[in-house]
Design a protein around this motif. Sequence first.
Motif, PDB file in Angstrom:
ATOM      1  N   ARG A  93       0.816  -1.220   0.000  1.00  0.00           N
ATOM      2  CA  ARG A  93       0.000   0.000   0.000  1.00  0.00           C
ATOM      3  C   ARG A  93       0.845   1.264   0.000  1.00  0.00           C
ATOM      4  N   SER A 110       1.798   7.421   2.501  1.00  0.00           N
ATOM      5  CA  SER A 110       1.105   8.652   2.108  1.00  0.00           C
ATOM      6  C   SER A 110       1.993   9.851   2.386  1.00  0.00           C
ATOM      7  N   PHE A 145      -2.459  12.366   4.726  1.00  0.00           N
ATOM      8  CA  PHE A 145      -2.747  11.426   5.810  1.00  0.00           C
ATOM      9  C   PHE A 145      -3.916  11.962   6.629  1.00  0.00           C
ATOM     10  N   ARG A 195     -12.984   3.848   4.828  1.00  0.00           N
ATOM     11  CA  ARG A 195     -12.603   4.146   3.443  1.00  0.00           C
ATOM     12  C   ARG A 195     -13.583   5.106   2.796  1.00  0.00           C
ATOM     13  N   GLU A 198      -7.061   7.027   6.998  1.00  0.00           N
ATOM     14  CA  GLU A 198      -6.058   5.972   7.127  1.00  0.00           C
ATOM     15  C   GLU A 198      -5.797   5.614   8.578  1.00  0.00           C
ATOM     16  N   ALA A 231      -9.830   1.350   8.461  1.00  0.00           N
ATOM     17  CA  ALA A 231      -8.647   2.141   8.154  1.00  0.00           C
ATOM     18  C   ALA A 231      -7.399   1.272   8.227  1.00  0.00           C
ATOM     19  N   ARG A 232      -6.310   1.766   7.628  1.00  0.00           N
ATOM     20  CA  ARG A 232      -5.065   0.986   7.661  1.00  0.00           C
ATOM     21  C   ARG A 232      -4.585   0.783   9.093  1.00  0.00           C
ATOM     22  N   SER A 252      -7.804  -3.335   8.023  1.00  0.00           N
ATOM     23  CA  SER A 252      -6.680  -2.750   8.767  1.00  0.00           C
ATOM     24  C   SER A 252      -5.443  -3.620   8.607  1.00  0.00           C
ATOM     25  N   LEU A 280       3.069   4.502   7.742  1.00  0.00           N
ATOM     26  CA  LEU A 280       1.950   4.889   6.885  1.00  0.00           C
ATOM     27  C   LEU A 280       2.234   6.194   6.155  1.00  0.00           C
TER      28      LEU A 280
END
Length: 837
Positions: A581, A584, A589, A637, A642, A685-686, A719, A784
């Motif tokens: 992924r 960012s 972010f 999403r 994130e 979210a991640r 996630s 991230l």
Amino acid sequence: MRDAASAEAPAALELWRAAAAALGLADDAPPDGAALCDAVLGDSPGLSELAPASAWVAAALEFGAPTDALAELLIVQYAGLFAELGPAAAERFVEQALARGAVPEPHVRSVRLELARQLVFAERLVDCSRVLQATRAAGPDSAAVASLVAAAAPSTPGPQLSELELVDAFYWYVTRAHVDRLSGRAAAAAEALRVAQLLAERAAAPTLYWEVVDARIGSLFALQAYDEVEPYIDAVSAKDWLAALEPSERAAIEMRRTLARHELSRRNSPGDLTHVEALRALVLASDAGDPNRRTRAAIAAGYFAEAGARERAEELFALAEQGGRPNSGLEAAQHQALALRIALLSADRERIRAELERLEALVGAFFDEWAALAALSPSSAVLQFAQRERVLESLVRGCIAVDGQAPGARRALEWIYRAQCIGGVARGLGLERASADLARDLAELATERRVLCVLLSGRERSHLFIVDATSIRVCELADGWSLRQLASKLANEATRAVRAGGSAGAFDAAEAALEALLAPADLAQLTRYHECTVVGDESVGHLPLALVRSPDGARLGEQLALAHAPSIPVAAELARRARSRGKSAAEQFNALLLGAPPAPADVAVDSARLERWRERLGATSRLAVGAQALPSELDARAGGFELVQVIAHGDYDVQRETRAGFVLWGEAGEPTRVTSETVERAAAARLTALAVCRASQRPVMRGDDGRTGLAASFVLAGSDCVLQTGIDLEVGAAVELFERVSLHVARGESPARALMLARRGQSAAPARLQDFFVHAWGAAFEPLVDAASAAHLPPLDEAGQSGSSALARWWWSVAALCVAALAALALKRRSKSSPAG
């Protein structure tokens, strides 16, 4: 039908003539299957000497039209068919009988349920699950049964059910309970047993009571609740539920009472074999034809092997082997694991090698069988509960005894890895067993910077594998029960210490026991790395290794970035997913701060402080508090978030397989529970950060690789990493810790390193105890945010935390106001100072 059921019996017509003579009928009379059924059910003299039960059933099917007597004959004689012909032939026989319409329609469910019962007792769980699925579609748990079960008590009037419907429904639920217990779904088994007991009381049938008692005691043993076994036996004996038991069933009750006594005594006196000798006496006194003798002998042999009494173990194992061949892959693997454990008591290396190779051949087949069961159910366990755990423990010990430390550890790790590929989260992520590759996954998790620790708990001893880029070594730890007790004590004492505002003597003792698990050399090896992935500690209830002190006095959680994962394949897959992924830019972010308590006008909310936190996370980040904190916000999403930070009251439900949850607010302004099902329907979210008490509540029940806590649900929803805890949290400290973590992540740190740095930087005071019980679950080593893009952001210094006390006061105030609303739903609050309690 004759070919399937009576290959060694006389021809059906000749058998009928012999029966006619025995019954005083004319030998030239037309074959009458109904009369034959009635004669067999009436136990007519001379029939049992003429042919085995299977031959009579075959003849009845050959000549009889569908009758109630024929259906009853099939059911009554089914155990004999099973013993004589074996499960596969018996199942084929019954399916053919049903296919040709030899059983009246009202009795089809009964015959299928008898088939399912025999399959589960033979531990052929795959086949039993298939039969139960087909039977459920036929309606034994119909709307009428559901309505009856909803009644408050057995005496409450309910829908009218025929005796056959009531008994069929009972057997569906009690068999389902057996399957759930053997598959590791303790909560589901308990619920099925609750319904079965209600149906048994409705039917007022002693034979049904025994089925409930047998299943309930089995569940207590599966949960290791040995202290509840004897009181339960005494309670049901007082109800006269056991008055009609057969001698073999009474012997089974006494065996379990004796086993429970031994399990309780071994915790304080491991070498005391008083109760095992009593069990041996029960085995030797039992009749050779007792169908349970083999099982009892194997259990007693296992206890003697555990105590190092090789001669006694071999004596009883020989008796167990006289009982015939195992019916299932699990039973065969258990039996061979016992043979290996007994061999390990000898000095005969070749014997150990031969027993290990036999076990490996059987375990491969067992894993294939368990994978088939997993395909039928999303929550079948393969690692947990005594039988599977002991097979893997025996494999590890055998591999090391035969191959030595390093190669033996590698060989054992291959088997652990193959078992983990069947886990529930692994299946949920779409991992395929055929493409699983241990070497590839170890290259992901053990590098020059990163070390992998794999914990496998066992009944006699547990093993910790330490894997780096060049080596694999294994060390022995305490038995699984001791580790589970330690994990539970650490969590309970930490909660008490948090509520009391500091540490306590009982916690200090538990912490010392935790630190004693790792030898100084092992601890020194860990501290040579920057990152560490801990796999498998969920099986004992999460060991907070972050608490352990290194030789220089600092805790591991302050000097090592730690991540936890349920299995090797899941940890590696999540790491690959997170890396794919990318990162960012800091400006892109976006974070969502989701706070469950409402924000009433009469509370002095430091809105500037909250806005400052939000702004420092990113200009487009969002704050949703109180009535805006809806479950729909978890669909991250949709909002492009994130990071989702949840601060909420925890919700713990012991009846649920996934026990942990939390409380947000519904559209109508009322508290609403967020469960695993809610989470998994969203797109997470991640990074999900849960300032929620007991969000990782154990024990593991679903799929045995992490589906009890909330982390796995968020991972399955998208996630890569989840921050969570297994204890109650003090609100001010929790908010400050999670705020610092989120700001470190926004500046380009990985979640695990952000958590480590946040523990270090709690103002001028040392890190708080609860900080080391917050852990990162999943792919915690991938940043991230691109750190270069965040270089322009102001440094994360103490000035940025000046408002944390005001924020804590706000959360403290609104938490108190939330109590009344939560009470309306009977949600149990654990502490008013807790954001999730």
